[in-house]
Design a protein around this motif. Structure first.
Motif, mmCIF file in Angstrom:
data_model
loop_
_atom_site.group_PDB
_atom_site.id
_atom_site.type_symbol
_atom_site.label_atom_id
_atom_site.label_comp_id
_atom_site.label_asym_id
_atom_site.label_seq_id
_atom_site.Cartn_x
_atom_site.Cartn_y
_atom_site.Cartn_z
ATOM 1 N N ALA A 134 -14.696 -17.468 13.009
ATOM 2 C CA ALA A 134 -15.102 -16.200 13.612
ATOM 3 C C ALA A 134 -14.676 -16.133 15.073
ATOM 4 N N GLN A 135 -14.847 -17.250 15.793
ATOM 5 C CA GLN A 135 -14.420 -17.278 17.192
ATOM 6 C C GLN A 135 -12.912 -17.044 17.288
ATOM 7 N N GLY A 136 -12.141 -17.749 16.450
ATOM 8 C CA GLY A 136 -10.697 -17.570 16.483
ATOM 9 C C GLY A 136 -10.299 -16.145 16.146
ATOM 10 N N LEU A 137 -10.927 -15.581 15.115
ATOM 11 C CA LEU A 137 -10.619 -14.222 14.685
ATOM 12 C C LEU A 137 -10.925 -13.218 15.794
ATOM 13 N N TYR A 138 -12.132 -13.289 16.351
ATOM 14 C CA TYR A 138 -12.544 -12.313 17.359
ATOM 15 C C TYR A 138 -11.736 -12.443 18.650
ATOM 16 N N PHE A 139 -11.499 -13.685 19.084
ATOM 17 C CA PHE A 139 -10.724 -13.850 20.311
ATOM 18 C C PHE A 139 -9.284 -13.396 20.118
ATOM 19 N N LEU A 182 -15.782 -9.060 21.874
ATOM 20 C CA LEU A 182 -16.249 -10.159 22.707
ATOM 21 C C LEU A 182 -17.765 -10.315 22.643
ATOM 22 N N ALA A 183 -18.478 -9.178 22.496
ATOM 23 C CA ALA A 183 -19.931 -9.263 22.346
ATOM 24 C C ALA A 183 -20.295 -9.940 21.032
ATOM 25 N N ALA A 184 -19.574 -9.595 19.971
ATOM 26 C CA ALA A 184 -19.808 -10.253 18.682
ATOM 27 C C ALA A 184 -19.481 -11.737 18.776
ATOM 28 N N ALA A 185 -18.413 -12.071 19.490
ATOM 29 C CA ALA A 185 -18.024 -13.474 19.646
ATOM 30 C C ALA A 185 -19.112 -14.272 20.350
ATOM 31 N N GLN A 186 -19.820 -13.638 21.305
ATOM 32 C CA GLN A 186 -20.896 -14.350 21.993
ATOM 33 C C GLN A 186 -22.018 -14.716 21.026
ATOM 34 N N GLU A 187 -22.354 -13.797 20.112
ATOM 35 C CA GLU A 187 -23.379 -14.121 19.125
ATOM 36 C C GLU A 187 -22.882 -15.183 18.158
ATOM 37 N N HIS A 207 -21.864 -2.159 13.187
ATOM 38 C CA HIS A 207 -21.334 -1.643 14.446
ATOM 39 C C HIS A 207 -19.843 -1.358 14.338
ATOM 40 N N ALA A 208 -19.114 -2.236 13.651
ATOM 41 C CA ALA A 208 -17.668 -2.029 13.493
ATOM 42 C C ALA A 208 -17.398 -0.782 12.653
ATOM 43 N N GLU A 209 -18.196 -0.568 11.610
ATOM 44 C CA GLU A 209 -18.035 0.630 10.795
ATOM 45 C C GLU A 209 -18.262 1.887 11.620
ATOM 46 N N HIS A 210 -19.304 1.875 12.424
ATOM 47 C CA HIS A 210 -19.625 3.043 13.246
ATOM 48 C C HIS A 210 -18.594 3.269 14.344
#
Length: 214
Positions: free
Chosen positions: A66-71, A87-92, A183-186
């Motif tokens: 997930a970190q690799g994907l989001y970054f 980046l907010a999702a990556a923090q979680e 959130h991504a859908e919205h």
């Protein structure tokens, strides 16, 4: 008046390299308390301990991915709002990574030996998805998180009944993953066309099979 320094491509490269090293070899600190909290530790049978460790290693690998994907997605996102969302999702996900690492240590186990490979592959996929545009970028987030939700449900059912510490961690992770997808859908995610979701599911199955053992 001091002028803000403009980041160069080298700055971005060093930032991404540091993120990779922190994720794969470091021990990133969680911003939130571990959900296991004061949940008492229970002595498990050796077979139960190995099984719980295998499942938590899978979940740790999932967070590395997930970190690799989001970054990777954030690095090429065109819209600043999309980049901030990623980046907010990556923090979680960093919280999840830390919690899973804590639990692996408690179970006397270790992360997957292939974490550098998992991260590199996910970063590459994230970058390629991001280059297609922000709608596709967010579409990958939705599909990824929905698949993660499904495997967390499976793990919650198959964990040893006495392993409440792992279970508390996975329950919070599941809520977070569902929120990321919503959130991504919205935000305007596009639905990924066939066969991309099926290919993602097959890759995830292979990763889980390997990570459970190694």
């Amino acid at each position: 008046m001091t002028t803000a320094r403009v980041q160069t491509p080298l700055d971005h490269l060093l930032t991404e390299a540091q993120r990779a090293l922190d994720t794969v070899f470091g021990n990133p600190a969680a911003a939130r308390p571990n959900p296991a909290g004061d949940t008492p530790e229970v002595v498990l049978e050796p077979t139960e301990t190995r099984h719980a460790a295998g499942l938590m290693r899978i979940n740790h690998v999932g967070e590395v991915c997930a970190q690799g994907l989001y970054f990777g997605q954030a690095a090429v996102a065109r819209d600043p709002a999309t980049r901030e969302h990623l980046l907010a999702a990556a923090q979680e996900e960093t919280d999840h990574l830390s919690w899973c690492a804590d639990r692996l240590r408690e179970l006397g186990s270790r992360p997957s030996l292939f974490n550098p490979l998992w991260y590199a592959g996910s970063y590459t996929i994230g970058t390629l998805a991001g280059l297609r545009g922000d709608g596709w970028n967010l579409g990958f987030v939705v599909e990824t998180e929905r698949q993660v939700e499904a495997h967390l449900d499976e793990h919650l059912e198959t964990l040893p009944p006495a392993d409440q510490r792992s279970r508390e961690i996975l329950k919070v992770m599941k809520v977070d993953e569902a929120r990321h997808a919503d959130h991504a859908e919205h935000a305007g995610a596009r639905k990924l066309p066939f066969p991309i979701p099926s290919v993602m599911a097959l890759a995830s199955k292979a990763m889980k099979t390997i990570a459970y053992r190694i």
